[in-house]
Design an enzyme around this catalytic site. Sequence first.
Site, PDB file in Angstrom:
ATOM      1  N   HIS A   1      18.594  81.195 -24.930  1.00 20.55           N
ATOM      2  CA  HIS A   1      17.425  80.936 -25.338  1.00 20.55           C
ATOM      3  C   HIS A   1      16.862  81.809 -26.468  1.00 20.55           C
ATOM      4  O   HIS A   1      17.137  82.960 -26.558  1.00 20.55           O
ATOM      5  CB  HIS A   1      16.138  81.370 -23.958  1.00 20.55           C
ATOM      6  CG  HIS A   1      16.345  80.107 -22.964  1.00 20.55           C
ATOM      7  ND1 HIS A   1      16.251  80.309 -21.737  1.00 20.55           N
ATOM      8  CD2 HIS A   1      16.905  78.861 -23.120  1.00 20.55           C
ATOM      9  CE1 HIS A   1      16.347  79.280 -21.124  1.00 20.55           C
ATOM     10  NE2 HIS A   1      16.610  78.196 -21.662  1.00 20.55           N
TER      11      HIS A   1
ATOM     12  N   GLU B   1      18.308  87.915 -15.445  1.00 19.46           N
ATOM     13  CA  GLU B   1      16.934  88.264 -15.661  1.00 19.46           C
ATOM     14  C   GLU B   1      16.468  89.212 -16.185  1.00 19.46           C
ATOM     15  O   GLU B   1      16.129  90.044 -15.571  1.00 19.46           O
ATOM     16  CB  GLU B   1      15.935  87.155 -15.180  1.00 19.46           C
ATOM     17  CG  GLU B   1      16.159  85.808 -14.730  1.00 19.46           C
ATOM     18  CD  GLU B   1      16.023  84.930 -15.777  1.00 19.46           C
ATOM     19  OE1 GLU B   1      15.554  85.267 -16.874  1.00 19.46           O
ATOM     20  OE2 GLU B   1      16.244  83.774 -15.647  1.00 19.46           O
TER      21      GLU B   1
ATOM     22  N   GLU C   1      14.627  84.881 -26.132  1.00 16.39           N
ATOM     23  CA  GLU C   1      15.233  85.945 -25.308  1.00 16.39           C
ATOM     24  C   GLU C   1      16.534  86.679 -26.112  1.00 16.39           C
ATOM     25  O   GLU C   1      17.375  87.036 -25.518  1.00 16.39           O
ATOM     26  CB  GLU C   1      15.928  85.425 -24.101  1.00 16.39           C
ATOM     27  CG  GLU C   1      14.644  84.606 -23.431  1.00 16.39           C
ATOM     28  CD  GLU C   1      15.401  84.003 -22.170  1.00 16.39           C
ATOM     29  OE1 GLU C   1      16.451  83.936 -21.653  1.00 16.39           O
ATOM     30  OE2 GLU C   1      14.389  82.968 -21.444  1.00 16.39           O
TER      31      GLU C   1
ATOM     32  N   HIS D   1      19.558  86.422 -19.306  1.00 16.64           N
ATOM     33  CA  HIS D   1      18.284  85.790 -19.854  1.00 16.64           C
ATOM     34  C   HIS D   1      17.281  86.747 -19.730  1.00 16.64           C
ATOM     35  O   HIS D   1      17.522  88.070 -19.328  1.00 16.64           O
ATOM     36  CB  HIS D   1      17.888  84.563 -19.063  1.00 16.64           C
ATOM     37  CG  HIS D   1      19.091  83.326 -19.316  1.00 16.64           C
ATOM     38  ND1 HIS D   1      18.524  82.376 -20.138  1.00 16.64           N
ATOM     39  CD2 HIS D   1      20.255  83.064 -19.127  1.00 16.64           C
ATOM     40  CE1 HIS D   1      19.315  81.561 -20.217  1.00 16.64           C
ATOM     41  NE2 HIS D   1      20.337  81.887 -19.574  1.00 16.64           N
TER      42      HIS D   1
END
Length: 395
Positions: A162, A365, A165, A306
């Site tokens: 992403h 994450e 990110e 991420h």
Amino acid sequence: MKLRVRSGDSLWYYCQLFLLPLDLVLDSNPDVDPNNLSVGTEISIPGFNTFGYKITKGDTIWKLAQSYHLNPEAILILNQTVNLNRLRIGDVINIPFRITRPIVNVGLKYDDAVLNKHLCELQRFYPFIKTRTIGKSVLGKPLQEILIGTGQKKININAAFHANEWITTPILMTFLNDYLLALTNTQNLCGIVMNPFYRSVQLSVVPMVNPDGVSLVLKGPTEEVRDSVVGINNESENFTAWKANIRGVDLNNQFPAKWEIEKERKEPKGPAPRDYPGDAPLTEPEAIAMANLVKESRFDRLIALHTQGEEFYWGYEGFEPEEASIIAKEFARVSGYKEVQYIDSHAGFKDWFIQEFRKPGFTLELGKGINPLPLSQFYDIYRKTLPIFIAALYT
């Protein structure tokens, strides 16, 4: 660092001279027959560089070696064309020095230009690593894979699926750099000696899956794509919330793991800054490259980086193997991150990997806050994530 073979030299001798593991020197010179070294052959010595030293009054090779904590032979071998028995004031000779500090600079907005610069430098000083292009982005930027180690266990860690990110890339590159430093200096990370992992693990790193999107977030659009991306972005030139690739497709919704569910329920029905899964699975070159890499390499485990949430996901539809639970508990123990087995999400890279290969896959994450996370969080994120990277090697 490069040197020239003298009569009687061997790679084993160089390892003793520079205090390096033999396998690192062997793998830094794949085209050299270690049992038949020819005089004059150029040899790469990993983890070392040289600087030019100007001779001053009273200097001798022995004094210089003592000053720089070297074996005198290490200076002699680098200066074969110099008469070191008759040094003259003002002469310049080469002095080797061990690299002990990182090359990767994490205080930068980390786009593909910075990444490529760091990769070139790492390849120069650590020639036992292998780099290759596994595909290209929509705009033709290379998608790079770095390989370290010769072991049977194959692990892939990837970052920046992403665009906003992008901090995941310097996090991963810092680990890569610290791992290389530990290998060439025979040091530990988090109290664990790294050198045995070189022989037991083959680590694959893809540090930036979405270079076009990262560049868009950090630098704004080029003239080539300005009209299209501004249109996708609701006529705004603020791209900080952009997650997709340059065509407005969310790369982590591109994989054939119940993709049709995400296609149906995702709000964007056409190219968007985030969440649009495309017109079909695996339409985007970046997603295709990652899928092909996995099919070719048959990794034993996979970690996708991420942001944000300080948690990680490790299951998919019951396809995950039993060992995934053990690994997840270790990741949670060493990092403090929350382990989550299932979430209501499909079509992700980790989901597809688990479904297709029944191997442990993890989506991490990193950090907390609003994407893109600021560089001020870098060291806190890295401190908590580094133990996960290391645990991935030993579990």
